[in-house]
Enzyme design. Structure first.
Site, PDB file in Angstrom:
ATOM      1  N   LYS A  33       0.873  -1.307  -0.088  1.00  0.00           N
ATOM      2  CA  LYS A  33       0.369  -0.037   0.163  1.00  0.00           C
ATOM      3  C   LYS A  33       0.811   1.365  -0.483  1.00  0.00           C
ATOM      4  O   LYS A  33       0.258   2.515  -0.516  1.00  0.00           O
ATOM      5  CB  LYS A  33      -0.948  -0.023   0.989  1.00  0.00           C
ATOM      6  CG  LYS A  33      -0.048   0.132   2.341  1.00  0.00           C
ATOM      7  CD  LYS A  33      -1.473   0.144   3.704  1.00  0.00           C
ATOM      8  CE  LYS A  33      -1.164   0.667   4.846  1.00  0.00           C
ATOM      9  NZ  LYS A  33      -2.226   0.401   5.964  1.00  0.00           N
ATOM     10  N   GLY A 183      12.863   0.310  22.448  1.00  0.00           N
ATOM     11  CA  GLY A 183      12.719   1.871  24.181  1.00  0.00           C
ATOM     12  C   GLY A 183      13.973   1.854  23.944  1.00  0.00           C
ATOM     13  O   GLY A 183      14.626   2.676  24.329  1.00  0.00           O
ATOM     14  N   HIS A 443      42.883 -15.821  17.179  1.00  0.00           N
ATOM     15  CA  HIS A 443      43.136 -15.180  18.247  1.00  0.00           C
ATOM     16  C   HIS A 443      43.217 -13.612  17.317  1.00  0.00           C
ATOM     17  O   HIS A 443      44.677 -13.996  16.137  1.00  0.00           O
ATOM     18  CB  HIS A 443      43.604 -15.514  19.441  1.00  0.00           C
ATOM     19  CG  HIS A 443      44.683 -14.509  20.385  1.00  0.00           C
ATOM     20  ND1 HIS A 443      44.117 -14.498  21.285  1.00  0.00           N
ATOM     21  CD2 HIS A 443      45.629 -14.362  20.009  1.00  0.00           C
ATOM     22  CE1 HIS A 443      45.254 -13.440  21.651  1.00  0.00           C
ATOM     23  NE2 HIS A 443      45.444 -13.934  21.304  1.00  0.00           N
TER      24      HIS A 443
HETATM   25  P1  FAD Z   1       6.178  -5.412   8.310  1.00  0.00           P
HETATM   26  O1  FAD Z   1       7.596  -5.221   7.860  1.00  0.00           O
HETATM   27  O2  FAD Z   1       5.613  -4.722   8.686  1.00  0.00           O
HETATM   28  O3  FAD Z   1       5.647  -5.397   6.267  1.00  0.00           O
HETATM   29  C1  FAD Z   1       3.677  -5.113   6.550  1.00  0.00           C
HETATM   30  C2  FAD Z   1       3.573  -4.726   4.856  1.00  0.00           C
HETATM   31  O4  FAD Z   1       2.414  -4.663   4.438  1.00  0.00           O
HETATM   32  C3  FAD Z   1       3.760  -3.419   5.193  1.00  0.00           C
HETATM   33  O5  FAD Z   1       4.973  -2.367   4.177  1.00  0.00           O
HETATM   34  C4  FAD Z   1       2.228  -2.873   5.089  1.00  0.00           C
HETATM   35  O6  FAD Z   1       2.782  -1.505   4.646  1.00  0.00           O
HETATM   36  C5  FAD Z   1       1.930  -3.405   3.737  1.00  0.00           C
HETATM   37  N1  FAD Z   1       0.259  -3.801   4.262  1.00  0.00           N
HETATM   38  C6  FAD Z   1      -0.376  -3.656   5.047  1.00  0.00           C
HETATM   39  N2  FAD Z   1      -1.588  -3.880   4.954  1.00  0.00           N
HETATM   40  C7  FAD Z   1      -1.496  -3.447   3.781  1.00  0.00           C
HETATM   41  C8  FAD Z   1      -3.162  -3.974   2.777  1.00  0.00           C
HETATM   42  N3  FAD Z   1      -3.938  -4.416   3.023  1.00  0.00           N
HETATM   43  N4  FAD Z   1      -2.698  -4.075   1.114  1.00  0.00           N
HETATM   44  C9  FAD Z   1      -1.099  -3.492   0.754  1.00  0.00           C
HETATM   45  N5  FAD Z   1      -0.284  -3.591   1.806  1.00  0.00           N
HETATM   46  C10 FAD Z   1      -0.448  -3.619   2.499  1.00  0.00           C
HETATM   47  N6  FAD Z   1      13.483  -6.644  13.934  1.00  0.00           N
HETATM   48  C11 FAD Z   1      14.730  -7.133  13.793  1.00  0.00           C
HETATM   49  O7  FAD Z   1      14.615  -8.566  13.263  1.00  0.00           O
HETATM   50  N7  FAD Z   1      15.409  -6.463  13.942  1.00  0.00           N
HETATM   51  C12 FAD Z   1      15.607  -5.396  14.757  1.00  0.00           C
HETATM   52  O8  FAD Z   1      17.065  -4.710  14.149  1.00  0.00           O
HETATM   53  C13 FAD Z   1      14.385  -4.724  14.249  1.00  0.00           C
HETATM   54  N8  FAD Z   1      14.208  -2.777  14.427  1.00  0.00           N
HETATM   55  C14 FAD Z   1      13.035  -2.856  14.944  1.00  0.00           C
HETATM   56  C15 FAD Z   1      13.172  -1.258  14.757  1.00  0.00           C
HETATM   57  C16 FAD Z   1      12.063  -0.768  14.913  1.00  0.00           C
HETATM   58  C17 FAD Z   1      11.987   0.749  15.620  1.00  0.00           C
HETATM   59  C18 FAD Z   1      10.534  -1.729  14.457  1.00  0.00           C
HETATM   60  C19 FAD Z   1       9.317  -0.686  14.832  1.00  0.00           C
HETATM   61  C20 FAD Z   1      10.851  -2.499  14.236  1.00  0.00           C
HETATM   62  C21 FAD Z   1      12.532  -3.819  13.981  1.00  0.00           C
HETATM   63  N9  FAD Z   1      12.110  -4.639  13.883  1.00  0.00           N
HETATM   64  C22 FAD Z   1      13.378  -5.144  13.483  1.00  0.00           C
HETATM   65  C23 FAD Z   1      10.664  -5.534  13.840  1.00  0.00           C
HETATM   66  C24 FAD Z   1      10.534  -5.341  11.897  1.00  0.00           C
HETATM   67  O9  FAD Z   1      10.385  -4.459  11.730  1.00  0.00           O
HETATM   68  C25 FAD Z   1       8.879  -7.026  11.697  1.00  0.00           C
HETATM   69  O10 FAD Z   1       9.611  -7.256  12.844  1.00  0.00           O
HETATM   70  C26 FAD Z   1       9.715  -6.514  10.559  1.00  0.00           C
HETATM   71  O11 FAD Z   1       9.716  -5.675   9.311  1.00  0.00           O
HETATM   72  C27 FAD Z   1       7.932  -7.780  10.579  1.00  0.00           C
HETATM   73  O12 FAD Z   1       8.021  -7.698   9.111  1.00  0.00           O
HETATM   74  P2  FAD Z   1       6.203  -8.376   7.982  1.00  0.00           P
HETATM   75  O13 FAD Z   1       6.786  -8.770   6.967  1.00  0.00           O
HETATM   76  O14 FAD Z   1       5.634  -9.497   9.245  1.00  0.00           O
HETATM   77  O15 FAD Z   1       5.565  -7.000   8.009  1.00  0.00           O
END
Ligand code: FAD
Length: 465
Positions: A33, A183, A443
């Site tokens: 999206k 955090g 090492h």
């Molecule tokens: P997401 O990355 O959340 O992607 C989901 C996508 O789906 C989004 O782009 C969204 O726009 C799209 N979407 C939603 N609904 C729709 C729809 N109806 N139609 C089309 N598109 C849609 N994890 C780590 O492993 N290491 C880290 O260092 C780390 N640091 C982080 C730091 C922060 C500040 C945050 C917030 C998270 C962090 N995470 C980290 C967690 C990590 O970002 C998530 O676990 C990961 O992005 C999850 O991946 P995902 O593919 O499930 O979903």
């Protein structure tokens, strides 16, 4: 059908699933999206937070460490706008990299919000609304920041991680609700840049999902080096935006009410699965109490041809877990027998020093009543740690009392995020502590601490303590 597989959401779960699907010969569509690919991780998560963590660590080292190394710089000045610009460049380049990978793998990318019409049809709303039909689907819509009851993230003064990655100024006083990974990472960024940071945590320990020794140690280290204040066993009950500042109200462990003022309040109490706009009811799918989509052990929803992965389902909310899920779902769909073990998904906290863990924590082993032994080795006993001046922390190895199989590894120290990889490999191959203790480690490296901790777990045979 237009496609063999349509994937909704382009985070690390969705885009990696798309690449694997293309590799396996599926005609694949990816729907996102937002205008850029990469999801939370690339746009407002892992990548921008690590970019700011690295930049702020350089600043902090220039302020506090360089002199000891014999490097004298003139007056140090923070250019926060440039720091944010660099962060955005890193994000943009990484997102473009995903775009390139989609093209290279001949994956059709659609920009627009996807909503389900039926179990084989997806409507895409956007600049060019359309419907596509697909034999199979993967739902990968990820998660959004959550808040506490009665407290609204207004994105101005009461902010989530998304806004914290893009503030227009370094706050003088930052109040952080939640002593978990997000955090502590963002709290570290701003403490290094000069903010007075206070972390409010409901529990009596930080990073609650990780081994408690890591939580205790990181609390000491962040207090000592960054002067972060920790208000443990504090239940935040209200946060008010006062215009130019915020007022936070919390109950301490004696039940007394305390008030705190800050410039911003960062809500970092976790994330919740995101399904808004998906129209799950069209295919009769319900979410659980936490808003996640229930799946079986093969990540299939109640419709066998529709999988759900990543933050949208149960399990650690991590990018590499989402990737593993994505690969698993696609390979399962292709009739392969993939492998997935959430117990061996490592967790990492990218403060400095870093913390990382995999497998069982000591607390979990106690709860299971499992007989285990433990070996610990402090980084300060390593030549490499002395050379770089990174003396804090330790490696702790937990092994089965009889078989010596490694059950958990927990590291606090420089480069823990990379060091944990050895532990993951060892545990995937069910290595014993003695196996690792008998392997040559270069090492001087930080990785010697892993070998030494394994020696410590094997009849207390550590060499350098
Ligand atoms: P997401 O990355 O959340 O992607 C989901 C996508 O789906 C989004 O782009 C969204 O726009 C799209 N979407 C939603 N609904 C729709 C729809 N109806 N139609 C089309 N598109 C849609 N994890 C780590 O492993 N290491 C880290 O260092 C780390 N640091 C982080 C730091 C922060 C500040 C945050 C917030 C998270 C962090 N995470 C980290 C967690 C990590 O970002 C998530 O676990 C990961 O992005 C999850 O991946 P995902 O593919 O499930 O979903």
């Amino acid at each position: 059908m237009d496609y063999d597989l349509a994937i909704i959401g382009s985070g690390p779960g969705g885009y990696v699933a798309a690449i694997r699907a293309a590799q396996l010969g599926f005609k694949t569509a990816l729907i996102e999206k937002y205008a850029t690919l990469g999801g939370t991780c690339l746009n407002v998560g892992c990548i921008p937070s690590k970019a700011l963590l690295d930049s702020s660590e350089h600043y902090s080292q220039a302020q506090h460490e360089f002199k000891q190394h014999g490097i004298e710089v003139g007056e140090l000045r923070l250019n926060f706008a440039q720091m944010l610009k660099r962060k955005q460049n890193v994000v943009d380049t990484t997102c473009k990299g995903v775009e390139f990978l989609m093209k290279k793998n001949k994956i059709d990318v659609f920009q627009g919000c996807a909503s389900l019409v039926d179990a084989h049809t997806i409507a895409i709303q956007g600049d060019a609304p359309r419907q596509i039909s697909t034999k199979n689907m993967i739902l990968a819509t990820g998660s959004k920041p959550s808040s506490l009851p009665g407290i609204q993230i207004d994105k101005q003064r009461i902010i989530s991680s998304t806004e914290a990655l893009n503030l227009s100024e370094v706050p003088k006083r930052l109040l952080v609700i939640g002593g978990g990974i997000i955090g502590l990472e963002l709290g570290s960024v701003y403490a290094r840049l000069g903010a007075e940071v206070t972390v409010f945590e409901y529990l009596d320990r930080l990073i609650p999902g990780m081994d408690q020794d890591l939580g205790k140690e990181i609390q000491k280290v962040l207090k000592k080096h960054l002067k972060i204040q920790f208000k443990m066993q504090h239940q935040v009950t209200a946060v008010e935006n006062l215009g130019g500042s915020v007022k936070l109200t919390a109950k301490n462990k004696q039940g007394e009410t305390e008030h705190w003022e800050g410039d911003y309040c960062l809500m970092a109490v976790g994330r919740k699965a995101f399904t808004e706009g998906l129209n799950l009811s069209a295919i009769d799918l319900e979410t659980d109490k936490q808003g996640r989509i229930p799946v079986n052990a093969d990540l299939q929803t109640k419709h066998a041809h529709i999988y759900a992965i990543g933050d949208l389902i149960a399990g650690p909310m991590l990018a590499h877990k989402a990737e593993e899920d994505g690969i698993y779902a696609v390979e399962h769909l292709a009739g392969q027998q993939p492998h997935l073990d959430y117990r061996l998904v490592p967790s990492v906290l990218y403060t400095w020093p870093e913390a990382a863990g995999v497998g069982d924590t000591e607390q979990a082993l106690k709860e299971q009543g499992r007989a285990y032994k433990s070996g610990q080795f402090p980084f300060r006993a390593l030549g490499r740690a002395r050379a770089s001046g990174d003396l804090d922390g330790f490696v702790k190895v937990l092994a089965d009392a009889d078989s010596d199989e490694i059950l958990g590894v927990h590291i606090l120290g420089a480069r823990a995020a990379d060091l944990i990889g050895e532990a993951v490999v060892a545990m995937e191959y069910r290595a014993s502590a003695e196996d690792i203790a008998r392997i040559s480690h270069a090492h001087p490296t930080f990785s010697e601490a892993m070998r030494e901790a394994c020696l410590a777990a094997t009849d207390n045979r550590a060499l350098h303590v």
